[in-house]
Enzyme design. Structure first.
Site, mmCIF file in Angstrom:
data_model
loop_
_atom_site.group_PDB
_atom_site.id
_atom_site.type_symbol
_atom_site.label_atom_id
_atom_site.label_comp_id
_atom_site.label_asym_id
_atom_site.label_seq_id
_atom_site.Cartn_x
_atom_site.Cartn_y
_atom_site.Cartn_z
ATOM 1 N N GLY A 184 0.837 -1.209 0.000
ATOM 2 C CA GLY A 184 0.000 0.000 0.000
ATOM 3 C C GLY A 184 0.865 1.249 0.000
ATOM 4 O O GLY A 184 0.664 2.179 -0.798
ATOM 5 N N HIS A 185 1.851 1.271 0.899
ATOM 6 C CA HIS A 185 2.783 2.412 0.931
ATOM 7 C C HIS A 185 3.532 2.521 -0.398
ATOM 8 O O HIS A 185 3.716 3.606 -0.935
ATOM 9 C CB HIS A 185 3.820 2.235 2.054
ATOM 10 C CG HIS A 185 3.244 2.215 3.435
ATOM 11 N ND1 HIS A 185 3.240 1.079 4.206
ATOM 12 C CD2 HIS A 185 2.677 3.179 4.190
ATOM 13 C CE1 HIS A 185 2.689 1.345 5.388
ATOM 14 N NE2 HIS A 185 2.335 2.612 5.404
HETATM 15 P P1 AMP Z 1 0.730 4.858 7.765
HETATM 16 O O1 AMP Z 1 2.130 4.365 7.698
HETATM 17 O O2 AMP Z 1 -0.253 3.830 8.198
HETATM 18 O O3 AMP Z 1 0.615 6.155 8.530
HETATM 19 O O4 AMP Z 1 0.303 5.206 6.277
HETATM 20 C C1 AMP Z 1 1.041 6.090 5.495
HETATM 21 C C2 AMP Z 1 0.248 6.401 4.271
HETATM 22 O O5 AMP Z 1 0.019 5.199 3.529
HETATM 23 C C3 AMP Z 1 -1.151 7.002 4.579
HETATM 24 O O6 AMP Z 1 -1.445 8.021 3.657
HETATM 25 C C4 AMP Z 1 -2.045 5.804 4.401
HETATM 26 O O7 AMP Z 1 -3.380 6.146 4.063
HETATM 27 C C5 AMP Z 1 -1.364 5.078 3.251
HETATM 28 N N1 AMP Z 1 -1.778 3.678 3.249
HETATM 29 C C6 AMP Z 1 -1.785 2.808 4.286
HETATM 30 N N2 AMP Z 1 -2.288 1.626 3.902
HETATM 31 C C7 AMP Z 1 -2.616 1.748 2.602
HETATM 32 C C8 AMP Z 1 -3.197 0.869 1.631
HETATM 33 N N3 AMP Z 1 -3.560 -0.376 1.942
HETATM 34 N N4 AMP Z 1 -3.383 1.323 0.371
HETATM 35 C C9 AMP Z 1 -3.033 2.596 0.041
HETATM 36 N N5 AMP Z 1 -2.486 3.477 0.897
HETATM 37 C C10 AMP Z 1 -2.280 3.063 2.164
#
Ligand code: AMP
Length: 283
Positions: free
Chosen positions: A36-37
């Site tokens: 996702g990231h």
């Molecule tokens: P985090 O590390 O959880 O703070 O996420 C960092 C970024 O990655 C944020 O903008 C999240 O929305 C995005 N993100 C997390 N999981 C996903 C995913 N499965 N698909 C797309 N973007 C994601």
């Protein structure tokens, strides 16, 4: 990829890039990176950006200390993944670097209604912490584009409001990327790593509920579908915190399907002590 730990150093470095036709694309993360990231990094690479990613597990956005303490850290794998994805610069600051005066002395940002519903209601202070850290990171990086994932739908709207409040005419432009899912539909999340195998097998029920909310929009009343979803989640041993339907632009909670509006279905549920969220724009 160049790695920086100090705000001053990355600022000086990025200043040398500005004015050279480089658009800085910024992807803030808390690490424990997954596909996702990587999809956000790739979107920035595809846009021709000079890509800056940050990894910082921001203490001020955790309303449960145990969630912060158990947040997965996979630094070496993260670095490898970022290099493979084409990231140019990684910022990995310490807490003292981001908050030299401590993170408690913070002027609250007024997110209004958005801070009173769903994640805002259930995680008091969470969006204040998110707004605080994103504001500070934007001050350091000054990107032209900011990439966020739709996976955190309410967070996207909060950050949009933050950008509006900052009143920064020349940006950054907000780019919201689609949610990356596992084969069974489970939204990828760093917290998935904390699920046991049996919990992981059950977790896809959250996505199944979102799809059923979508597919039944012309057949049934939302309140009935919502009740079915809550029953199903509970039957599988999850603890639903909300199963909601909202206006996709404003996040105003709506009681029943309204085809005249763009709608988003949102779910938060716990499996054991792991809290997962997901959403689907349904029309
Ligand atoms: P985090 O590390 O959880 O703070 O996420 C960092 C970024 O990655 C944020 O903008 C999240 O929305 C995005 N993100 C997390 N999981 C996903 C995913 N499965 N698909 C797309 N973007 C994601």
């Amino acid at each position: 990829m160049v790695i920086f730990k100090k705000a001053h150093d990355i600022k000086v470095y990025l200043d040398t890039k500005k004015g050279k036709n480089d658009h800085i694309g910024f992807i803030p993360t808390m690490g424990a990176l997954h596909a996702g990231h990587v999809s956000l990094i790739r979107a920035a690479v595809d846009n021709g950006d000079f890509v800056v990613c940050s990894i910082f597990v921001n203490p001020s956005q955790f309303n449960e200390k145990s969630d912060f303490d158990k947040y997965p850290v996979t630094q070496e794998a993260d670095i490898r993944m970022l290099i493979d994805a084409g990231c140019d610069v990684l910022f990995m600051p310490s807490t003292d670097e981001v908050y030299p005066g401590g993170y408690e002395k913070h002027t609250p940002v007024d997110f209004g209604y958005l801070d009173t519903i769903l994640e805002g209601a259930l995680r008091p202070g969470h969006f204040q912490g998110v707004g605080q850290v994103v504001g500070l990171l934007l001050d350091i990086i000054s990107p032209e584009r900011l990439y966020l994932g739709q996976k955190d739908y309410q967070q996207c709207l909060v950050i949009k409001k933050l950008l509006d409040e900052r009143g920064n005419a020349e940006g950054p432009e907000l780019i919201i990327c689609p949610t990356k899912r596992e084969e069974d539909g489970l939204a990828m999340s760093s917290r998935n790593a904390r699920l046991t195998e049996p919990q992981r097998a059950l977790a896809a029920v959250i996505y199944q509920c979102l799809v059923s909310i979508q597919s039944k929009q012309h057949l049934d009343r939302f309140q009935l579908v919502c009740k079915e979803c809550i029953d199903l989640l509970e039957k599988k041993g999850l603890k639903p915190e909300y199963v909601s339907l909202a206006d996709a632009e404003t996040l105003e909670i709506i009681e029943d399907y309204d085809p005249s509006r763009k709608m988003v279905a949102l779910i938060a549920a716990r499996i054991g002590d792991v809290r997962l969220i997901d959403n689907l724009v349904i029309n």
